[in-house]
Design a protein around this motif. Sequence first.
Motif, PDB file in Angstrom:
ATOM      1  N   LEU A   9       2.733 -15.638 -21.815  1.00  0.00           N
ATOM      2  CA  LEU A   9       1.862 -14.538 -21.352  1.00  0.00           C
ATOM      3  C   LEU A   9       1.064 -14.759 -19.989  1.00  0.00           C
ATOM      4  N   GLU A  10       1.073 -13.909 -19.184  1.00  0.00           N
ATOM      5  CA  GLU A  10       0.295 -14.393 -18.047  1.00  0.00           C
ATOM      6  C   GLU A  10      -0.840 -13.490 -18.057  1.00  0.00           C
ATOM      7  N   ASN A  11      -2.158 -14.067 -17.643  1.00  0.00           N
ATOM      8  CA  ASN A  11      -3.185 -13.534 -17.688  1.00  0.00           C
ATOM      9  C   ASN A  11      -3.567 -12.865 -16.201  1.00  0.00           C
ATOM     10  N   SER A  12      -4.392 -11.880 -16.199  1.00  0.00           N
ATOM     11  CA  SER A  12      -4.435 -11.220 -14.726  1.00  0.00           C
ATOM     12  C   SER A  12      -5.969 -10.734 -14.732  1.00  0.00           C
ATOM     13  N   PRO A  13      -6.468 -10.551 -13.599  1.00  0.00           N
ATOM     14  CA  PRO A  13      -7.740 -10.078 -13.558  1.00  0.00           C
ATOM     15  C   PRO A  13      -8.162  -8.855 -14.626  1.00  0.00           C
ATOM     16  N   THR A  64       4.373 -16.170 -35.399  1.00  0.00           N
ATOM     17  CA  THR A  64       5.237 -16.196 -36.454  1.00  0.00           C
ATOM     18  C   THR A  64       5.756 -17.493 -36.712  1.00  0.00           C
ATOM     19  N   ALA A  65       6.524 -17.708 -37.739  1.00  0.00           N
ATOM     20  CA  ALA A  65       7.367 -18.578 -37.772  1.00  0.00           C
ATOM     21  C   ALA A  65       8.718 -19.051 -36.622  1.00  0.00           C
ATOM     22  N   GLU A  66       8.873 -17.829 -36.166  1.00  0.00           N
ATOM     23  CA  GLU A  66       9.830 -17.866 -35.050  1.00  0.00           C
ATOM     24  C   GLU A  66       9.396 -17.879 -33.784  1.00  0.00           C
ATOM     25  N   VAL A  67       8.500 -16.911 -33.270  1.00  0.00           N
ATOM     26  CA  VAL A  67       8.052 -16.923 -31.934  1.00  0.00           C
ATOM     27  C   VAL A  67       6.727 -17.581 -31.841  1.00  0.00           C
ATOM     28  N   ARG A  68       6.811 -18.453 -30.546  1.00  0.00           N
ATOM     29  CA  ARG A  68       5.334 -19.198 -30.275  1.00  0.00           C
ATOM     30  C   ARG A  68       5.126 -18.775 -28.946  1.00  0.00           C
ATOM     31  N   TYR A  69       3.640 -18.572 -28.503  1.00  0.00           N
ATOM     32  CA  TYR A  69       3.355 -18.128 -27.352  1.00  0.00           C
ATOM     33  C   TYR A  69       2.542 -19.093 -26.612  1.00  0.00           C
ATOM     34  N   LEU A  70       2.689 -19.323 -25.389  1.00  0.00           N
ATOM     35  CA  LEU A  70       1.906 -19.898 -24.393  1.00  0.00           C
ATOM     36  C   LEU A  70       1.166 -19.187 -23.474  1.00  0.00           C
ATOM     37  N   VAL A  71       0.051 -19.155 -23.002  1.00  0.00           N
ATOM     38  CA  VAL A  71      -0.654 -18.428 -22.411  1.00  0.00           C
ATOM     39  C   VAL A  71      -0.832 -19.163 -20.672  1.00  0.00           C
ATOM     40  N   ILE A  72      -0.446 -18.461 -19.757  1.00  0.00           N
ATOM     41  CA  ILE A  72      -0.680 -18.846 -18.359  1.00  0.00           C
ATOM     42  C   ILE A  72      -2.209 -18.249 -17.847  1.00  0.00           C
ATOM     43  N   PRO A  73      -3.114 -19.072 -17.932  1.00  0.00           N
ATOM     44  CA  PRO A  73      -4.323 -18.570 -17.531  1.00  0.00           C
ATOM     45  C   PRO A  73      -4.394 -18.525 -16.057  1.00  0.00           C
ATOM     46  N   MET A  74      -5.400 -17.743 -15.532  1.00  0.00           N
ATOM     47  CA  MET A  74      -5.659 -17.408 -13.986  1.00  0.00           C
ATOM     48  C   MET A  74      -5.881 -18.776 -13.131  1.00  0.00           C
ATOM     49  N   ARG A  75      -5.044 -18.830 -12.043  1.00  0.00           N
ATOM     50  CA  ARG A  75      -5.392 -19.947 -11.243  1.00  0.00           C
ATOM     51  C   ARG A  75      -6.834 -19.782 -10.736  1.00  0.00           C
ATOM     52  N   PRO A  76      -7.554 -20.918 -11.024  1.00  0.00           N
ATOM     53  CA  PRO A  76      -9.039 -20.754 -10.489  1.00  0.00           C
ATOM     54  C   PRO A  76      -8.897 -20.580  -8.936  1.00  0.00           C
ATOM     55  N   GLU A  77     -10.029 -19.992  -8.162  1.00  0.00           N
ATOM     56  CA  GLU A  77     -10.193 -19.999  -6.949  1.00  0.00           C
ATOM     57  C   GLU A  77     -10.439 -21.341  -6.268  1.00  0.00           C
TER      58      GLU A  77
END
Lengths: 204, 103
Positions: A93-97, A159-172
């Motif tokens: 999951l990609e974070n954005s402004p 869930t037991a099947e799907v796992r998430y990883l967040v892509i934080p915003m790249r710092p300035e």
Amino acid sequence: MSSKHKHAHPPSEVELKVKALESLLIEKGLVDPLALDELIDIYEHRVGPQNGARVVARAWCNPDYLHRLLHNATDAIREIGFEGRQGEDMVVLENSPTVHNMVVCTLCSCYPWPVLGLPPVWYKSAPYRARAVSEPRSVLAEFGVELGEDVEIRVWDSTAEVRYLVIPMRPEGTENLSESELAELVTRDSMIGTGLALSPEVIQ
Amino acid sequence: MKGAHDLGGKTGLGPIAPEKDEPVFHREWEKRAFAITVACGFLGEWNLDMARYARERMPDPEYLASTYYEKWAHGLSLLLVEKGLLTEEEIRERMSELSKSDS
């Protein structure tokens, strides 16, 4: 002493149970003692958020890689060499402004082991599992994160099947940093969504 | 299946209190509980959902008062007995032997 009280302050009962199970399992040849030590070593020393940080740093540096991650995270993460138990089906999951993603497992403690290692106690705690979905902003405030009212917060229930990883915003101010320097800015919490990536001044 | 484990949206549970620089394991027994649970998973007698269900069958007050690896130990012990790999009696006996030899 009530049984509830006994379990609120763990110790000997559970310690004895674990010892009993381990010794019986070894005696019956159901588990190999060397394999037990190996498992502990892997998850204590070799698999952890440093893995996910490499994935995030590469995604920040390489748009093609980010594209692959967003379309087939499991394969893209395997490219760097991370795969296996509790990470068989990964979603990134990609974070954005305007969008901030945050991950929880309300029903138990599902967590992407190959990229983040074993979950911290707070992630497995009843208050986090209960409140992340109903009041994410107050949860974030407890982690010292305040987002503008215009930022949409999306909470993802693992869930037991799907796992998430967040892509934080790249710092300035990180344009000149290498991929490995960038990885140092990526914290565990920033990949769960309860934190932000560190600013480069912090590590200098 | 409704139960104490279905925590989404529940209120009155207090602050989250994240621990700074938290170690992977807090106690030695937690390491052992983790390792035997994962190793027994490889026996192929049950899958992840069955392991979760074993933990969720803890009585509600006990579930909420237990730590993560206490739930794991409880679930593993239940599955081992249900699959006929160990009996409750031998686990109890071994615990009592160990408690005598420890003291």
